[in-house]
Design a protein around this motif. Structure first.
Motif, short mmCIF file in Angstrom:
data_model
loop_
_atom_site.label_atom_id
_atom_site.label_comp_id
_atom_site.label_asym_id
_atom_site.label_seq_id
_atom_site.Cartn_x
_atom_site.Cartn_y
_atom_site.Cartn_z
N TYR A 299 124.98 7.72 5.94
CA TYR A 299 125.95 8.44 6.85
C TYR A 299 127.28 8.82 5.86
O TYR A 299 128.24 8.18 5.87
N SER B 252 129.23 11.50 5.71
CA SER B 252 130.58 12.09 6.16
C SER B 252 131.45 10.65 6.77
O SER B 252 132.68 10.43 6.56
N LEU B 253 130.87 9.74 7.29
CA LEU B 253 131.29 8.50 7.67
C LEU B 253 131.97 7.65 6.57
O LEU B 253 133.15 7.26 6.53
N HIS C 165 135.20 9.46 5.43
CA HIS C 165 136.29 9.52 6.46
C HIS C 165 136.63 7.86 6.12
O HIS C 165 138.09 7.86 6.41
N GLU D 94 138.76 6.12 16.45
CA GLU D 94 137.41 7.28 16.18
C GLU D 94 136.36 6.65 15.30
O GLU D 94 135.13 6.76 15.53
N LEU D 95 136.70 6.15 14.03
CA LEU D 95 135.77 5.57 13.19
C LEU D 95 135.01 4.66 13.76
O LEU D 95 133.58 4.45 13.82
N ASN E 90 134.25 3.93 16.72
CA ASN E 90 133.43 4.56 17.98
C ASN E 90 132.37 4.92 17.28
O ASN E 90 130.94 4.60 17.56
N ALA E 91 132.36 5.64 15.93
CA ALA E 91 131.18 6.17 15.32
C ALA E 91 130.36 4.89 14.76
O ALA E 91 129.19 4.81 14.85
N LYS F 172 128.79 3.05 18.24
CA LYS F 172 128.19 3.77 19.23
C LYS F 172 127.25 4.77 18.68
O LYS F 172 126.47 5.09 19.33
N ASP F 173 127.13 5.11 17.64
CA ASP F 173 126.41 6.27 16.84
C ASP F 173 124.94 5.86 16.94
O ASP F 173 124.54 4.50 16.52
N THR F 174 124.13 6.58 17.47
CA THR F 174 122.73 6.17 17.38
C THR F 174 122.03 5.88 15.83
O THR F 174 121.36 5.14 15.62
N LYS G 141 123.13 2.64 14.65
CA LYS G 141 122.61 1.51 15.48
C LYS G 141 121.17 1.64 15.13
O LYS G 141 120.48 0.32 14.87
#
Ligand code: SF4
Ligand code: SF4
Lengths: 153, 362
Positions: free
Chosen positions: B121, B123-124, B127, B182-183, B185-186, B189-191, B194
């Motif tokens: 991932y 971009s994550l 950031h 916000e991060l 959260n990603a 919670k991001d599929t 997970k």
């Protein structure tokens, strides 16, 4: 659950100015107290050698005979020990890093030859000191003499 | 079942910046056994106590690990202070803990970025590291360095942090917290996160205790071994401290524990900045440790508990310095977590213990 949780943040950064700077055209700001390099005020240095003794990496060499103070900036780890321990405040840490090079080298500072004024000042101080010592000795001798006389009576 | 084969993993591997070698015994894409091998970057730092005096060794201790640099100098200094019965001024204790918690934030953000990179991932990853830069800027302004701070001294710290700077740290953290949520959260919670982490590399509580693992790796398996609970130094002045635990013991739980620890660290720093007392910041240490004296100390670093032991011999140099680092504890647990996983999940699991090989080998 769900995807694109980062979508908003990523979209926002599309319109923001970049986080990075275009080195070497642009330079990052350098905060005060940045550990860049050691600078020496060689005039104040008394060649006592404390900095050489305390430096954890042995980056500093002080040669009292020749009147030189040498630093190998590639060995220096910017720990500030020498700055803290110099009793005469002649070392400072300044921003600005050592430029990379293909070989390690040292920078030498030579203590300048004292000017006539400085020599005169030194001579004056030494004369003062000698006078003080002489006066103290005389006073001591007088005291001892007085004490002896007192004993004799 | 196919024939068992051995696949080498490391010492050079894209997922790990540091060298560890694993022999993966694989049967049909499933890992059935793991043999770890370390020793690629041993530097003999413990031996250097013989040539560096107690004050100079701080700078060696700092170089044990780049990420926990501040933690190691703090742990070493605390242990030598205990050896020589030196009292550290309160303000210095607070400043140390503030810097240590900032290090925890930057270490966890670094790890989260690497983990995002490991599960692809990008971009994550970018950031997270962008946010980490803010902490490094604070370090640069306070201590003059971004990674190696040389901020600790025996008996205190090198320079004071004034009120405007403390307020600035609070501001930066408040700004960071918003973006960090916000991060988070990603991450949580991001599929796509997970899918790569839930149920992968599970380690039960019994196994975690049996293998003596430490740090967030253990806390994700519901083992509370957070040394901060003991309340050493300024940790004892916190109004309350609850370690972050999770029961699942999989990679997702480890991500979660670390993600929440960053928020916890922000709260700790804010509380300490509010409470910080005035006064001196250094109680200069003179003389040498007595011959035959011994001391030990523990410290909760971003990767887990570190144990320091030192003994004196009457000279300025220590007789012996011994450090047990979290990753050397965790490697055994990691091999357990790897057994039975898919070959494609190996890099995620190896990364999920946050291995620090240069700490391990010193
Ligand atoms: S400690 Fe200061 S005065 Fe002494 S040699 Fe070094 S720079 Fe010069
Ligand atoms: S800053 Fe540290 S390493 Fe550099 S010259 Fe001074 S004492 Fe030596």
């Amino acid at each position: 659950m769900g995807s694109f949780k980062l979508g908003r943040m990523t979209l926002r950064s599309l319109f923001k100015k970049p986080e990075t700077v275009l080195y070497p055209v642009e330079k990052r700001y350098e905060p005060e107290g940045l550990k860049g390099h050691i600078a020496v005020d060689i005039k104040k240095c008394t060649m006592c050698g404390v900095c050489q003794k305390r430096c954890p990496t042995g980056a500093i060499t002080v040669d009292k005979e020749a009147g030189t103070w040498t630093i190998n900036r590639f060995d220096c780890i910017q720990c500030r020990t020498c700055v803290r321990d110099c009793a005469f405040d002649c070392l400072t840490m300044e921003p600005g890093y050592q430029k990379p090079a293909t070989e390690k080298f040292s920078a030498t500072e030579t203590k300048p030859e004292p000017t006539d004024e400085e020599l005169a000042e030194k001579a004056r101080k030494e004369a003062e000191k000698a006078a003080r010592v002489k006066a103290a000795l005389e006073a001591k001798a007088a005291r001892e003499k007085a004490a002896k006389e007192a004993e004799g009576q | 079942m196919g024939k068992a084969q051995v696949i080498p993993f490391g010492p050079q591997h894209p997922v790990l910046p540091e060298p560890i070698h694993l022999d993966l015994v694989v049967q049909d894409e499933t890992v059935v056994d793991v043999l770890p091998q370390i020793g690629f970057i041993h530097r003999g730092l413990e031996k250097l106590v013989e040539t560096h005096d107690i004050h100079q060794y701080i700078y060696v201790a700092e170089r044990i690990c780049g990420i926990c640099a501040f933690g190691h100098s703090m742990g070493y200094a605390e242990t030598v202070e205990r050896l020589m019965n030196v009292e550290v001024p309160k303000r210095a204790e607070y400043l140390r803990v503030i810097m240590h918690e900032l290090s925890r934030i930057h270490s966890h953000l670094l790890w989260m970025g690497l983990a995002a990179d490991a599960f692809g991932y990008e971009s994550l990853f970018m950031h997270t590291w962008r946010l980490r830069e803010r902490v490094l800027d604070i370090f640069e302004a306070v201590a003059g360095g971004r990674v190696i701070l040389s901020y600790t001294l025996l008996g205190g710290v090198t320079n004071d942090v004034d009120e405007p700077m403390l307020a600035h740290i609070k501001d930066v953290l408040a700004g960071m917290k918003k973006e960090y949520n916000e991060l988070c959260n990603a991450f949580l919670k991001d599929t796509s996160v997970k899918n790569r982490t839930v149920g992968v590399g599970t380690l039960s509580q019994e196994e975690a205790i049996e293998y003596g693992i430490v740090g967030p790796f253990a806390r994700a398996s519901n083992v509370n071994n957070d040394v901060r609970c003991i309340g050493q130094g300024a940790y004892g002045e916190l109004s309350s401290f609850e370690p972050i635990l999770d029961t699942d013991g999989d990679c997702y739980a480890r991500v979660k524990v670390r993600a929440l620890e960053v928020l916890q660290a922000i709260d700790i720093i804010n509380e300490l900045i509010d409470k910080i007392p005035g006064g001196p910041i250094l109680n200069p240490v003179k003389g040498a440790p007595e011959a035959g004296s011994e001391a030990s100390g523990i410290l909760e670093q971003p990767r887990g508990e570190v144990y320091y032991y030192c003994s004196g011999n009457g000279t300025k140099n220590l007789e012996r310095m011994r450090i047990r680092t979290p990753t050397s504890q965790n490697i055994a647990g990691m091999t357990m977590a790897l057994k039975g996983c898919d070959l494609a999940d190996v890099n995620m699991i190896v990364l999920s213990i946050d291995p620090c090989i240069s700490c391990t080998e010193r």
